[in-house]
Motif scaffolding. Sequence first.
Motif, PDB file in Angstrom:
ATOM      1  N   TRP A   1       0.826  -1.212   0.000  1.00  0.00           N
ATOM      2  CA  TRP A   1       0.000   0.000   0.000  1.00  0.00           C
ATOM      3  C   TRP A   1       0.866   1.270   0.000  1.00  0.00           C
TER       4      TRP A   1
ATOM      5  N   HIS B   1      -1.220  -6.916   1.705  1.00  0.00           N
ATOM      6  CA  HIS B   1      -2.342  -6.589   2.572  1.00  0.00           C
ATOM      7  C   HIS B   1      -3.611  -7.177   1.963  1.00  0.00           C
TER       8      HIS B   1
ATOM      9  N   TRP C   1      -6.971  -5.679   0.284  1.00  0.00           N
ATOM     10  CA  TRP C   1      -6.574  -4.709  -0.751  1.00  0.00           C
ATOM     11  C   TRP C   1      -5.832  -5.373  -1.906  1.00  0.00           C
TER      12      TRP C   1
ATOM     13  N   ASN D   1      -0.548  -8.819   5.950  1.00  0.00           N
ATOM     14  CA  ASN D   1      -1.341  -7.955   6.837  1.00  0.00           C
ATOM     15  C   ASN D   1      -2.825  -8.207   6.652  1.00  0.00           C
TER      16      ASN D   1
ATOM     17  N   PHE E   1     -10.259  -3.477  10.010  1.00  0.00           N
ATOM     18  CA  PHE E   1     -10.523  -2.115  10.462  1.00  0.00           C
ATOM     19  C   PHE E   1     -11.407  -1.338   9.500  1.00  0.00           C
TER      20      PHE E   1
ATOM     21  N   TRP F   1      -3.125  -5.798  13.127  1.00  0.00           N
ATOM     22  CA  TRP F   1      -3.418  -4.516  13.777  1.00  0.00           C
ATOM     23  C   TRP F   1      -4.936  -4.352  13.777  1.00  0.00           C
TER      24      TRP F   1
ATOM     25  N   GLU G   1       0.410  -5.728  16.591  1.00  0.00           N
ATOM     26  CA  GLU G   1       0.795  -4.318  16.413  1.00  0.00           C
ATOM     27  C   GLU G   1      -0.072  -3.436  17.306  1.00  0.00           C
TER      28      GLU G   1
ATOM     29  N   LYS H   1      -1.250   0.255  19.024  1.00  0.00           N
ATOM     30  CA  LYS H   1      -1.369   1.661  18.606  1.00  0.00           C
ATOM     31  C   LYS H   1      -2.196   2.396  19.651  1.00  0.00           C
TER      32      LYS H   1
ATOM     33  N   ASP I   1       5.402  -0.161  15.710  1.00  0.00           N
ATOM     34  CA  ASP I   1       5.273   0.867  14.676  1.00  0.00           C
ATOM     35  C   ASP I   1       5.692   2.159  15.355  1.00  0.00           C
TER      36      ASP I   1
ATOM     37  N   HIS J   1       7.432  -1.383  12.112  1.00  0.00           N
ATOM     38  CA  HIS J   1       6.889  -0.587  11.019  1.00  0.00           C
ATOM     39  C   HIS J   1       7.597   0.756  11.152  1.00  0.00           C
TER      40      HIS J   1
ATOM     41  N   ASP K   1       0.388   9.297  14.752  1.00  0.00           N
ATOM     42  CA  ASP K   1       0.642   8.292  13.721  1.00  0.00           C
ATOM     43  C   ASP K   1       0.730   8.990  12.365  1.00  0.00           C
TER      44      ASP K   1
ATOM     45  N   ASP L   1       6.236   1.561   7.098  1.00  0.00           N
ATOM     46  CA  ASP L   1       4.776   1.775   7.048  1.00  0.00           C
ATOM     47  C   ASP L   1       4.560   3.284   7.022  1.00  0.00           C
TER      48      ASP L   1
HETATM   49  C1  AOS Z   1      -2.245   1.427  11.340  1.00  0.00           C
HETATM   50  O1  AOS Z   1      -2.177   2.526  11.899  1.00  0.00           O
HETATM   51  C2  AOS Z   1      -1.106   0.566  11.222  1.00  0.00           C
HETATM   52  O2  AOS Z   1       0.063   1.297  11.129  1.00  0.00           O
HETATM   53  C3  AOS Z   1      -1.072  -0.658  10.308  1.00  0.00           C
HETATM   54  O3  AOS Z   1       0.170  -1.235  10.442  1.00  0.00           O
HETATM   55  C4  AOS Z   1      -1.175  -0.542   8.847  1.00  0.00           C
HETATM   56  O4  AOS Z   1      -0.855   0.687   8.357  1.00  0.00           O
HETATM   57  C5  AOS Z   1      -2.416  -1.141   8.329  1.00  0.00           C
HETATM   58  O5  AOS Z   1      -2.671  -2.340   8.962  1.00  0.00           O
HETATM   59  C6  AOS Z   1      -2.414  -1.370   6.843  1.00  0.00           C
HETATM   60  O6  AOS Z   1      -2.340  -2.709   6.608  1.00  0.00           O
END
Ligand code: AOS
Length: 431
Positions: free
Chosen positions: A57, A101, A104, A128, A132, A180, A220, A222, A255, A282, A290, A328
Amino acid sequence: MTGYRIDDGLVAEHNAVLEAELAADYEHLGAKLARSGRDIEAITAEVQRFKVAVPTWGVGTGGTRFGRFPGPGEPRNVFEKLEDCATIQQLVRCAPTVSPHFPWDRVEDVTELKERAQALGLGFDAVNSNTFQDQRGQKLSYKFGSLTHTDPAVRAQAVQHNIECIEIGRKLGSKALTVWIADGANFPGQQHLTKAFERYLDSMRQIYAALPEDWSVFLEHKLYEPAFYTTVIADWGSSYLAATALGPKALCLVDLGHHAPNVNIEQIVARLIQFEKLAGFHFNDSKYGDDDLDSGSIDPFRLFLVFHELVNAVVEQRPGFAPAYMMDQSHNVTDPIESLMSSAIALQRAYAKALLVDRDALSAYQESNDAIMALETLKRAFETDVGPILATARMRAGGAIDPLAVYRTSGYRARKDAERPQTPNLGGGIV
Ligand code: AOS
Ligand code: ZN
Ligand code: ZN
């Protein structure tokens, strides 16, 4: 069908112009390092071993919740993303793998995806998952969570998606799943904090059970966003507790942008190394949260301090130390290929500088509580211009001494603009 690729002849042509000057700079730096007992060749060889994965991505223009401003010639599907990743690797030679990912990068034929990557000289890093967002045609919504949702049917759907990602990753030759989740709450009282974590563990146990023998799962954390009051896996503490409860295949992924401002990330890294739970990184940089800015663009000293811990782990032969490195980043105003190339080099730079630290001297200063000389020892390494080492490492591996110059001269972006008529929705821009 593969589109335009930069001719290796152009790289050679550019290198020929710069080679003599680089050799002189390298020799000068080598002599300087030799005076303090450092072997430049050993450092260069070590830099050549450093590899970082590119997220698929990342080669598309990113975005914020206020908008996305696509650039010309963006990749429209995973195959075109692979071409851009291969171009990055061709010029910098430290990014031979991609981190896909799903959904996607969903394709009909996973074998074809693997073969197309192989044909471009690329392999696959961690896979990944994405729970979300809601996808078109998805049965149940993740609006109020995924792996931690109060409804067991939503949790089952999210677990199933992760298991599918493992299946795809297996076919691609990947060895890890990164999870994540955005799950959390926007208001006090909205979520039972303990029960949400219990539900996370329960879901993750099912995913963990589906991991092949030689796989890991990267958790991951956050701090916030999109949940603004509480996030279920908000910090390395929650991540560590979960990874410990799950078992040895579960590791904590850092990350860099996922912490409160000024948090001592290198200390987190040191702790995770000490307790054999560091999954990897990341990489990105940030000023506020972020931000997903280019690695090393805001606080290169902090990046260096992180790498200092990583080099310590190698020197001290810490058991189980094998971190996965990935960038990332969200490129909003730059050409993603340019950003990723200079970011990969920024990581190598931090690594090379960390290798230069006089660890014996540092250790002695630490033991004698000589704070100023301990800092000076780190600063001496950090302030060394390691550019000639990085360029030499790149050139020796077949890459470009000046990757940005070659990239711009090639006209790659304009060629891709002609090859890739844009459709309005690239997808997957906001990371
Ligand atoms: C989201 O804030 C995270 O940094 C994730 O690692 C990532 O960008 C997302 O999962 C895209 O696959
Ligand atoms: Zn990330
Ligand atoms: Zn992030």
